[in-house]
Motif scaffolding. Structure first.
Motif, PDB file in Angstrom:
ATOM      1  N   ARG A 245     -33.217 -34.373   8.267  1.00  0.00           N
ATOM      2  CA  ARG A 245     -32.155 -34.742   9.207  1.00  0.00           C
ATOM      3  C   ARG A 245     -32.646 -34.612  10.650  1.00  0.00           C
ATOM      4  N   ARG A 247     -35.708 -34.901  11.721  1.00  0.00           N
ATOM      5  CA  ARG A 247     -36.658 -35.978  12.014  1.00  0.00           C
ATOM      6  C   ARG A 247     -35.918 -37.300  12.272  1.00  0.00           C
ATOM      7  N   THR A 248     -34.925 -37.579  11.469  1.00  0.00           N
ATOM      8  CA  THR A 248     -34.130 -38.796  11.659  1.00  0.00           C
ATOM      9  C   THR A 248     -33.398 -38.761  12.994  1.00  0.00           C
ATOM     10  N   TYR A 251     -35.751 -39.440  15.910  1.00  0.00           N
ATOM     11  CA  TYR A 251     -36.069 -40.867  16.020  1.00  0.00           C
ATOM     12  C   TYR A 251     -34.898 -41.633  16.634  1.00  0.00           C
TER      13      TYR A 251
END
Length: 315
Positions: A245, A247-248, A251
């Motif tokens: 989560r 990392r998402t 981004y």
């Protein structure tokens, strides 16, 4: 790196007493968070450095008042801090604090923050919102780790209350960061940073929970409070979910670069990359993240900051 005295000159801070106040704030911040202090010194135009640094000092100092010291009386200590902050801001706005001894309870660092808040036009609403959100931490009713574990709705409320106001206080010294249409982009960035900070602080949060008194009659209390990892209540599978989560979210926050004023873009780009490096270090730590705090990887972070330094124009 440009001398801080020169940065004070370019920021128009020439009064000797005021210069001492800004220097005191930067010394305190350097001890507390050398990585982010260095990032500002290397990546922000000199004329903005003193203002951004004292805002960062204020955000960290407020967080420390809310989260540190004995739980008993913490809310009262935080209320005293909030009252002192508001008095310093009111005195500065009225013109009574300029070149004078700070009011009762105000430190030199707080006097510097009040000066910046007034001179740079930081919205009072943002400061009050941040103080209000941090007060809930002081009451022990919220926290980044607890909010993330409680579910997405509670986590988003925490970002609204604390993480976003924290971020806005830092970038808000530049008027280009106050556009209402930019709020969503900053929210996404604040959420991503909060997820990563939560993971980095798992071990510290566990120790804090362990120190809190438990009710023997409460079946929700863990059977073995001696194990801090049990108090975090984050199974291995859930740890992987939280890392994914984060990392998402990081981004998703990248479009904030397109909205960031050119003067702050090197810092913002480095900020995103620093959090990416931090998340990679957390993932490498794996289960060890439950036992010790995972900090920023120093050598890669230093290389990143030095690489970005060449993009900065001090004027």
């Amino acid at each position: 790196m440009i001398r801080f005295g020169r940065a004070l000159d370019l920021a128009g801070i020439r009064d000797p007493a005021a210069r001492r106040e800004y220097r005191a704030a930067v010394r305190t911040l350097l001890r507390a968070d050398p990585v982010h202090c260095l990032a500002v010194r290397l990546l922000v135009p000199a004329a903005l450095q003193p203002h951004l640094l004292v805002c960062y000092w204020f955000a960290r100092a407020t967080d420390a008042v809310a989260d540190s010291g004995p739980a008993t009386g913490r809310r009262e200590r935080f209320d005293h801090w909030s009252a002192t902050v508001r008095r310093a801001l009111a005195e500065e706005a009225a013109g009574t604090a300029a070149g004078a001894v700070p009011g009762p309870g105000a430190s030199p660092q707080l006097a510097a923050f009040a000066r910046t808040a007034v001179e740079r036009g930081l919205p009072t609403e943002w400061i009050n919102r941040f103080l209000s959100g941090m007060r809930q931490d002081a009451e022990g009713t919220s926290g980044g780790g607890r909010a993330a574990l409680a579910g997405e709705a509670e986590f988003e409320r925490y970002v609204d209350r604390v993480s976003l106001p924290y971020l806005l206080l830092l970038v808000g010294v530049h008027p280009g960061c106050r556009e209402p249409g930019h709020a969503r982009a900053y929210w996404l960035l604040a959420a991503a940073c909060q997820r990563i900070d939560f993971l980095a602080d798992l071990a510290e949060d566990a120790r804090t929970d362990r120190a809190e008194p438990t009710d023997p009659a409460d079946p929700a209390d863990p059977a073995d409070p001696a194990d801090p990892a049990d108090r975090v209540r984050l199974p291995g599978a859930e740890l992987a979910v939280q890392i994914a989560r984060a990392r998402t979210a990081l981004y998703a926050a990248r479009p904030v670069l397109d909205l960031t004023p050119l003067e702050l873009r090197p810092m913002m780009n480095a900020f995103l990359l620093m959090h990416s490096l931090h998340l990679e270090a957390i993932e490498r730590a794996g289960e060890r993240v439950r036992r010790r705090r995972v900090g920023h990887p120093l050598l890669p972070t230093a290389r990143l900051l030095l690489a970005g330094h060449g993009q900065v124009r001090h004027g």
